[in-house]
Every structure is written in C-alpha cells, then in structure tokens.
Scaffold this active site. Structure first.
Site, PDB file in Angstrom:
ATOM      1  N   ASP A  45      -5.409  -2.970   0.508  1.00 55.67           N
ATOM      2  CA  ASP A  45      -3.990  -3.271   0.982  1.00 55.67           C
ATOM      3  C   ASP A  45      -3.297  -4.094   0.160  1.00 55.67           C
ATOM      4  O   ASP A  45      -3.472  -3.787  -1.324  1.00 55.67           O
ATOM      5  CB  ASP A  45      -4.074  -4.045   2.511  1.00 55.67           C
ATOM      6  CG  ASP A  45      -2.988  -3.817   3.357  1.00 55.67           C
ATOM      7  OD1 ASP A  45      -1.815  -4.651   2.920  1.00 55.67           O
ATOM      8  OD2 ASP A  45      -2.824  -2.782   4.146  1.00 55.67           O
TER       9      ASP A  45
ATOM     10  N   HIS B 184       0.743  -8.680   4.440  1.00 56.24           N
ATOM     11  CA  HIS B 184       0.283  -7.559   4.742  1.00 56.24           C
ATOM     12  C   HIS B 184      -1.299  -7.505   4.845  1.00 56.24           C
ATOM     13  O   HIS B 184      -1.615  -7.497   6.063  1.00 56.24           O
ATOM     14  CB  HIS B 184       0.874  -6.186   4.496  1.00 56.24           C
ATOM     15  CG  HIS B 184       0.630  -5.165   5.509  1.00 56.24           C
ATOM     16  ND1 HIS B 184      -0.472  -4.257   5.347  1.00 56.24           N
ATOM     17  CD2 HIS B 184       1.679  -4.463   6.202  1.00 56.24           C
ATOM     18  CE1 HIS B 184      -0.195  -3.608   6.245  1.00 56.24           C
ATOM     19  NE2 HIS B 184       0.809  -3.321   6.752  1.00 56.24           N
TER      20      HIS B 184
ATOM     21  N   SER C 286      -0.934  -0.316  11.505  1.00 55.62           N
ATOM     22  CA  SER C 286      -1.615  -1.157  10.379  1.00 55.62           C
ATOM     23  C   SER C 286      -2.477  -2.001  10.995  1.00 55.62           C
ATOM     24  O   SER C 286      -3.332  -2.457  10.636  1.00 55.62           O
ATOM     25  CB  SER C 286      -0.503  -1.718   9.487  1.00 55.62           C
ATOM     26  OG  SER C 286      -0.033  -0.912   8.481  1.00 55.62           O
TER      27      SER C 286
END
Length: 476
Positions: free
Chosen positions: A165, A202, A412
C-alpha cells in the site's frame, strides 16, 4: 459511479505522475471504468510479444502511414514479470493508438485462442480513481472500531501479514497497536504547505485495523503506491515480487488496490506473480473496489477463477450498520465475502504533532450511487479543492486537523478486517496454513446478508460495533 469524481481524481493523479500520459478507459452507462497509459500495450515475453509487434506494425503501416520505428519495444526484454512494453504510434503526435492496436489484434488472438495483449492499466488504491470517501478526524478518547481484540503479540507464533500500500506515517509508533509493525515509512507525507497529502496514512490505517483484529500478527507495510496511490500495471508485478522477496512469502498479503479492465480478463502484468502465488501457501486478501459495480476488479476477481480461487479471497464492504452492502462496494459472484468497511476508526497520523488535511472532493446532496441511507457520499459535509464548480460559487475547501485516529470508509478497509480474521484464526487454532484457516473460517461463518438479490457470506470481528453504537457511547 459519478463521472464528476472520476474526472477530479484523474486530474489529481495526472499531476502527481507528470511523466506518464494517461487516458480514461471506455465509458459504460456514463462511467469511465479505468485509467491506462497512452500509446503503450503489454504482451508476454517471447513469441507472443513478437506476434503482437509484427501484427500491429503491419496494420499501422498499411492503414495509418506509420513507419516501422513507431512500433517498438521498451525497457528490458527479459524480466521476472514476463511482460514486454510495446509503444505504438508517433510520440511526437501525442495521440493514443492503443484502441486501434487492440482492434488490429483481435483476429490474431482468435487464431491463438487466448488474449495476447492488454492496456497498461493504472492500478490504484482508491479503486478506479474514485475513493469512497476521505478520512474524517475523530475526537481523542474515541475507541478504534474494530476495537483491539484480546491477546498479545508473540513473535514465535505470530501470523505474518504483508500490506502492499502506501508506507507507514513517521509517527505511527505513537499508536500502541502498531508497536510491532515494521516496513517502509512513506516519504513526503505532507505538501509544500504542510498539509497531509491525499492517501498518506492509508497503509497505516490498514495496519491499525489488522493489529486490532489480530493482535498476534507481525505486520509489514511496503510503500508500493506512494504516487497518488497509483502505479502502472507494468511496474506493479515487479513491485509485488520485490515486496515478497524482501521478507519471504508471508502467510497473508493484504492488498487494497486494483482496477477493472475493458473485458473480463485479468492483468497481463500480474500473470507471473499470480502463478507464483498459486504455488506458495500465501493467501492474497484483496479489495473488491468502490465503484458500486459488478464489473470484475483485479486482482480481487482472480478469486472467481478456478486456478486461483484457493489462493485469493475478494472482499466487499458492509454499510456502517453492518446489515447490507455499503453504497460504494463492488459486488457480484466474484466477491467472496463482505465485512465492515464503512466508517471504521483506526490510526492515521498526527500522534506527535497534529497535521492539517484539506479535502479534495466535495460531498453530495444525495448518495451518488442511488442508495437511500445516510452514507459517506453525503456526510460529513465538506467542500473539496478539486470539485467542479467550486471556484464559480466561491466556496472554500474545508480543512481539518488530525491528531491520531480517523474514521474512513472503503473496501480498502474491509480487506484488512478479513485478513485479520484469517490471521487470528491461524493463531487461535495453531493452524500454519492460511488457506486452510480461510476455508475453516468461511465454513463456520453463519452470518449472511442480501446483496443485489444474492445471499453473501458476512464476517464481522467480535470487537466491531455499528457506527451508531460507537457514536452513542462517546460522550459529547
């Protein structure tokens, strides 16, 4: 999917990747499905690349007046991904010849009985360049959701999870659950004005969810997608190999990225990686995407292919109440399981010093996917920098401050919920095979919900609560 948000995000990505000419994929019902690199197609090394090159060169020389040098291979011709980049067209013209090349190859593909060529797709953590929403600050003292499960970290028995990621934020160590998380720190978390960049945090948010659901887990985060959360397919396979080579094949890979394609085929750029994954015991847990669509989203959609169904599980997102699919979640028979993915709370950044964030997209008056519950399309209200019409109305973009935890939504984040549940099952049952753990976990699941007329399997962590219950428990 609303075209407005897609165009806004396309512009953002193109600015972040100025050396790559991007194009939007074909439209279906007014919605662009994917992004790809102009003027480049991908083929498998060897004979297939030669067939593609010769076929396209002959077609373009006869129909478009191009010279042979306008169809040429780029980069090393032998690499572990087994993929050759072929550039098509006169680079001085700046036009996109990819659609014409694909049409020229249809007959050759028919004779070969398989797909020979594909676009060089942009793989993106915001899934088709359309994030379900942006992070929202939560007050100090608000618990994580899912909350931390009981248990402790033991290096000798911990399940190993690799997160591919964005990298960890520099102050992630300020969150106790991430004390044993290792990996790459994301460079350039903030912009020139000191504001948090889009998608920074994230990967940290995902790692926090994993650590909460499965405390006895060794989480490693790799900073693979720091350029606006995006990477070209031609590079992605190699970066995945690098990620597993660095620490060896893990028990589980948690991947919250992907793309749709023009048809129902997978990604040529991932062929080699997926074949090697199949021969390992690693389980790939992959996000189904946030387009509110049934179009296969890769690599999650590999879960529906017989040769890969044992090594891949695809994850859709439940709404904040946990009773139905989230408005943004992709769906279809290729999505194997749904888990909470709307308004989860986890670590973001600002543990050392609060950091500002300026919203990029405006919220909508109603759900952009047509759902009738109060979803993240609508609330909390904010105006974004990229939003169409903002300048004409004089609306200023909203800025907030993050000082630790945040609330965020998307497949996600449903993905690490499932990855964490598999990891927790491994350690609780002393099961060293993650695929066997996945099978036992799904076989024992009793919860289902209806998604677009089909009953689907649902996994909810014991420590997860509906967002409304969390709100009610936090003093105002």
């Amino acid at each position: 999917m609303a075209p407005q948000r897609f165009h806004e995000q396309f512009d953002h990505i193109q600015r972040a990747m100025p050396d790559i000419a991007l194009a939007m994929g074909p439209y279906d019902d007014g919605a662009a499905h994917f992004l790809y690199e102009k003027g480049v197609v991908l083929a498998r090394d060897g004979e297939e690349a030669r067939v593609v090159e010769d076929t396209v060169r002959a077609h373009f020389t006869a129909t478009a007046g191009l010279v042979p040098d306008h169809v040429r291979r780029e980069g090393p011709q032998a690499n572990r991904t087994g993929v050759t980049r072929i550039r098509i067209g006169d680079p001085a013209e700046g036009t996109d010849s990819v659609p014409h090349a694909l049409r020229a190859l249809r007959d050759a593909e028919g004779r070969q009985g398989r797909r020979l060529v594909g676009r060089n797709h942009l793989v993106h953590i915001a899934v088709n360049a359309c994030p379900s929403d942006e992070p929202v600050p939560v007050p100090r003292g608000r618990p994580a959701n899912p909350a931390a499960a009981e248990g402790r970290y033991d290096a000798a028995t911990a399940a190993r999870v690799l997160v591919v990621d964005t990298g960890l934020v520099h102050d992630h160590g300020g969150y106790p659950l991430l004390a044993h998380t290792t990996g790459d720190t994301q460079p350039a978390e903030t912009d020139a004005d000191g504001a948090l960049r889009q998608y920074a945090g994230h990967g940290t948010f995902i790692a926090g969810i994993l650590a909460a659901v499965a405390p006895n887990t060794e989480v490693t985060v790799r900073n693979t997608m720091s350029d606006a959360g995006a990477i070209l397919e031609s590079e992605f396979g190699a970066r995945l190999f690098e990620a597993v080579d660095e620490g060896g094949w893990p028990d589980i890979i948690s991947l919250s990225a992907g793309t749709t394609t023009e048809g129902t085929d997978g990604l040529i750029g991932l062929d080699a990686f997926m074949r090697e994954l199949r021969e390992q015991r690693t389980l790939l847990v992959a996000a189904a995407g946030n387009n509110s669509s049934n179009a296969p989203f890769w690599p999650a959609a590999y879960a529906a292919l017989p040769e890969y169904e044992g090594s891949v599980v695809s994850v859709g997102a439940l709404s904040a109440d946990g009773e139905s699919e989230a408005c943004f979640s992709n769906h279809g028979p290729w999505v194997r399981v749904f888990a909470p993915g709307e308004r989860l709370t986890s670590a973001l950044t600002g543990f050392d010093t609060p950091v500002p964030y300026v919203y990029q997209h405006s919220t909508y008056d109603t759900c952009r996917f047509g759902f009738d519950y109060t979803c993240t399309c609508q609330l909390p209200r904010h105006t974004g920098v990229l939003s169409e019409g903002r300048e004409s109305t004089g609306a200023k973009p909203h800025q907030v401050m993050f000082d630790g935890l945040a609330q965020w939504s998307g497949t996600s984040f449903a993905t690490p919920v499932v990855a964490g549940l598999v990891a927790a099952h491994m350690t609780a049952q002393q099961e060293r095979d993650p695929r066997a753990a996945r099978d036992l976990l799904l076989a024992s699941a009793t919860d289902t919900t209806e998604v677009r007329g089909a009953r689907v399997t649902v996994l909810r962590p014991p420590t997860w609560r509906p967002a409304s219950a969390v709100d009610a428990a936090v003093p105002v």
